[in-house]
Write a protein that holds these residues in place. Structure first.
Motif, PDB file in Angstrom:
ATOM      1  N   ALA A  69      50.729  34.986  40.380  1.00  0.00           N
ATOM      2  CA  ALA A  69      49.458  35.690  40.506  1.00  0.00           C
ATOM      3  C   ALA A  69      48.324  34.678  40.408  1.00  0.00           C
ATOM      4  CB  ALA A  69      49.329  36.723  39.394  1.00  0.00           C
ATOM      5  N   GLU A  70      47.255  34.952  41.120  1.00  0.00           N
ATOM      6  CA  GLU A  70      46.080  34.085  41.056  1.00  0.00           C
ATOM      7  C   GLU A  70      45.351  34.333  39.738  1.00  0.00           C
ATOM      8  OE1 GLU A  70      41.818  33.556  43.328  1.00  0.00           O
ATOM      9  OE2 GLU A  70      43.485  34.446  44.430  1.00  0.00           O
ATOM     10  N   MET A  71      44.986  33.265  39.049  1.00  0.00           N
ATOM     11  CA  MET A  71      44.290  33.374  37.777  1.00  0.00           C
ATOM     12  C   MET A  71      42.789  33.519  38.024  1.00  0.00           C
ATOM     13  SD  MET A  71      44.766  33.459  34.527  1.00  0.00           S
ATOM     14  CE  MET A  71      46.342  32.719  34.211  1.00  0.00           C
ATOM     15  N   VAL A  72      42.188  34.545  37.417  1.00  0.00           N
ATOM     16  CA  VAL A  72      40.741  34.740  37.508  1.00  0.00           C
ATOM     17  C   VAL A  72      40.187  34.936  36.103  1.00  0.00           C
ATOM     18  CG1 VAL A  72      40.702  35.681  39.847  1.00  0.00           C
ATOM     19  CG2 VAL A  72      41.001  37.224  37.945  1.00  0.00           C
ATOM     20  N   SER A  73      38.983  34.421  35.886  1.00  0.00           N
ATOM     21  CA  SER A  73      38.382  34.554  34.560  1.00  0.00           C
ATOM     22  C   SER A  73      37.401  35.720  34.506  1.00  0.00           C
ATOM     23  CB  SER A  73      37.682  33.257  34.154  1.00  0.00           C
ATOM     24  OG  SER A  73      36.712  32.910  35.123  1.00  0.00           O
ATOM     25  N   GLU A  74      36.781  36.043  35.634  1.00  0.00           N
ATOM     26  CA  GLU A  74      35.805  37.124  35.670  1.00  0.00           C
ATOM     27  C   GLU A  74      36.137  38.100  36.797  1.00  0.00           C
ATOM     28  OE1 GLU A  74      33.166  38.193  33.862  1.00  0.00           O
ATOM     29  OE2 GLU A  74      33.854  36.745  32.408  1.00  0.00           O
ATOM     30  N   PRO A  75      36.515  39.321  36.471  1.00  0.00           N
ATOM     31  CA  PRO A  75      36.830  40.284  37.521  1.00  0.00           C
ATOM     32  C   PRO A  75      35.613  40.781  38.291  1.00  0.00           C
ATOM     33  CG  PRO A  75      37.042  41.299  35.373  1.00  0.00           C
ATOM     34  CD  PRO A  75      36.746  39.847  35.141  1.00  0.00           C
ATOM     35  N   THR A  76      34.414  40.343  37.915  1.00  0.00           N
ATOM     36  CA  THR A  76      33.197  40.814  38.577  1.00  0.00           C
ATOM     37  C   THR A  76      32.945  40.080  39.892  1.00  0.00           C
ATOM     38  OG1 THR A  76      31.883  39.245  37.302  1.00  0.00           O
ATOM     39  CG2 THR A  76      32.088  41.486  36.426  1.00  0.00           C
ATOM     40  N   LYS A  77      33.725  39.067  40.222  1.00  0.00           N
ATOM     41  CA  LYS A  77      33.481  38.257  41.410  1.00  0.00           C
ATOM     42  C   LYS A  77      34.271  38.728  42.627  1.00  0.00           C
ATOM     43  CE  LYS A  77      32.350  34.303  38.615  1.00  0.00           C
ATOM     44  NZ  LYS A  77      32.509  32.920  38.322  1.00  0.00           N
ATOM     45  N   PHE A  78      34.638  39.990  42.680  1.00  0.00           N
ATOM     46  CA  PHE A  78      35.424  40.520  43.779  1.00  0.00           C
ATOM     47  C   PHE A  78      34.568  41.347  44.709  1.00  0.00           C
ATOM     48  CE2 PHE A  78      38.613  39.685  40.548  1.00  0.00           C
ATOM     49  CZ  PHE A  78      39.580  39.047  41.301  1.00  0.00           C
ATOM     50  N   ASP A  79      35.033  41.482  45.951  1.00  0.00           N
ATOM     51  CA  ASP A  79      34.365  42.333  46.941  1.00  0.00           C
ATOM     52  C   ASP A  79      34.417  43.787  46.486  1.00  0.00           C
ATOM     53  OD1 ASP A  79      34.059  40.090  48.556  1.00  0.00           O
ATOM     54  OD2 ASP A  79      35.885  40.494  49.687  1.00  0.00           O
ATOM     55  N   ASN A  80      33.563  44.593  47.105  1.00  0.00           N
ATOM     56  CA  ASN A  80      33.622  46.026  46.842  1.00  0.00           C
ATOM     57  C   ASN A  80      34.947  46.574  47.327  1.00  0.00           C
ATOM     58  OD1 ASN A  80      31.087  46.129  45.708  1.00  0.00           O
ATOM     59  ND2 ASN A  80      30.071  46.574  47.650  1.00  0.00           N
ATOM     60  N   GLY A  81      35.438  47.558  46.659  1.00  0.00           N
ATOM     61  CA  GLY A  81      36.695  48.181  47.030  1.00  0.00           C
ATOM     62  C   GLY A  81      37.483  48.539  45.795  1.00  0.00           C
ATOM     63  N   LEU A  82      38.638  49.105  46.023  1.00  0.00           N
ATOM     64  CA  LEU A  82      39.478  49.564  44.924  1.00  0.00           C
ATOM     65  C   LEU A  82      40.369  48.443  44.415  1.00  0.00           C
ATOM     66  CD1 LEU A  82      40.701  51.870  43.178  1.00  0.00           C
ATOM     67  CD2 LEU A  82      42.292  52.271  45.069  1.00  0.00           C
ATOM     68  N   TYR A  83      40.252  48.131  43.135  1.00  0.00           N
ATOM     69  CA  TYR A  83      41.152  47.213  42.439  1.00  0.00           C
ATOM     70  C   TYR A  83      41.756  47.983  41.288  1.00  0.00           C
ATOM     71  CZ  TYR A  83      39.051  43.413  45.056  1.00  0.00           C
ATOM     72  OH  TYR A  83      38.638  42.595  46.063  1.00  0.00           O
ATOM     73  N   VAL A  84      43.045  47.816  41.071  1.00  0.00           N
ATOM     74  CA  VAL A  84      43.727  48.537  40.006  1.00  0.00           C
ATOM     75  C   VAL A  84      43.991  47.554  38.870  1.00  0.00           C
ATOM     76  CG1 VAL A  84      45.814  49.810  39.386  1.00  0.00           C
ATOM     77  CG2 VAL A  84      44.741  50.166  41.618  1.00  0.00           C
ATOM     78  N   PHE A  85      43.524  47.913  37.674  1.00  0.00           N
ATOM     79  CA  PHE A  85      43.725  47.098  36.485  1.00  0.00           C
ATOM     80  C   PHE A  85      44.904  47.671  35.701  1.00  0.00           C
ATOM     81  CE2 PHE A  85      39.480  46.240  37.736  1.00  0.00           C
ATOM     82  CZ  PHE A  85      39.181  44.957  37.298  1.00  0.00           C
ATOM     83  N   CYS A  86      45.912  46.870  35.475  1.00  0.00           N
ATOM     84  CA  CYS A  86      47.093  47.306  34.716  1.00  0.00           C
ATOM     85  C   CYS A  86      47.134  46.546  33.400  1.00  0.00           C
ATOM     86  CB  CYS A  86      48.373  47.028  35.501  1.00  0.00           C
ATOM     87  SG  CYS A  86      48.483  47.931  37.046  1.00  0.00           S
ATOM     88  N   ASP A  87      47.244  47.270  32.323  1.00  0.00           N
ATOM     89  CA  ASP A  87      47.316  46.648  31.004  1.00  0.00           C
ATOM     90  C   ASP A  87      48.591  47.124  30.316  1.00  0.00           C
ATOM     91  OD1 ASP A  87      46.560  45.108  28.816  1.00  0.00           O
ATOM     92  OD2 ASP A  87      45.399  46.737  27.930  1.00  0.00           O
TER      93      ASP A  87
END
Length: 142
Positions: A69-87
């Motif tokens: 998986a690609e490592m990201v530090s801030e989820p706010t840097k994504f394009d508009n659209g649906l992203y699913v967060f799994c915890d």
């Protein structure tokens, strides 16, 4: 995995029983592997079953690199659209089903925490019905 191009492919293993009675599905896989210049070897079904510890293999096994998986530090840097967060989705079959559903419903990606998440392994791949190869997966550091 062959057509998605997200992994390094080592070898395609086909059941030697398939050389006599080759199905359309196996022929298509072999042709794609030849196109991608992937080595192809034929082994007995028993040998193949021992390679995958008795898991179903449907007469074809693809040895390839791990999907990361690609490592990201801030989820706010994504394009508009649906992203699913799994915890804390630790069961690989459940995670695979989630990835499959996300692809079907048009999500742009799935985000998982680095800790307490299912590894991106063959069980997830199989449960996702191939969606793991097409859906962007991101690790969130938190």
């Amino acid at each position: 995995a062959l057509s998605a191009g997200k992994r390094d492919i080592e070898v395609l293993i086909i059941s030697d029983a398939q050389t006599v009675n080759t199905s359309y599905r196996i022929t298509k896989i072999i042709n794609l592997a030849q196109e991608k210049k992937v080595p192809i070897i034929f082994k007995s079904k028993d040998n193949m079953s021992s390679m995958v510890q008795g898991q179903p293999h449907q007469n074809a096994i693809l040895k390839c690199s791990t999907l990361n998986a690609e490592m990201v530090s801030e989820p706010t840097k994504f394009d508009n659209g649906l992203y699913v967060f799994c915890d804390k989705i630790t069961d690989p079959q459940n995670f695979g089903a989630i990835v499959r559903s996300c692809l079907f419903f048009g999500a742009k990606g799935v985000m998982i925490s680095k800790k307490n998440s299912s590894p991106l392994n063959s069980t997830v791949s199989k449960a996702s019905s191939g969606a793991l190869e097409l859906m962007p997966i991101f690790h969130i550091q938190r």
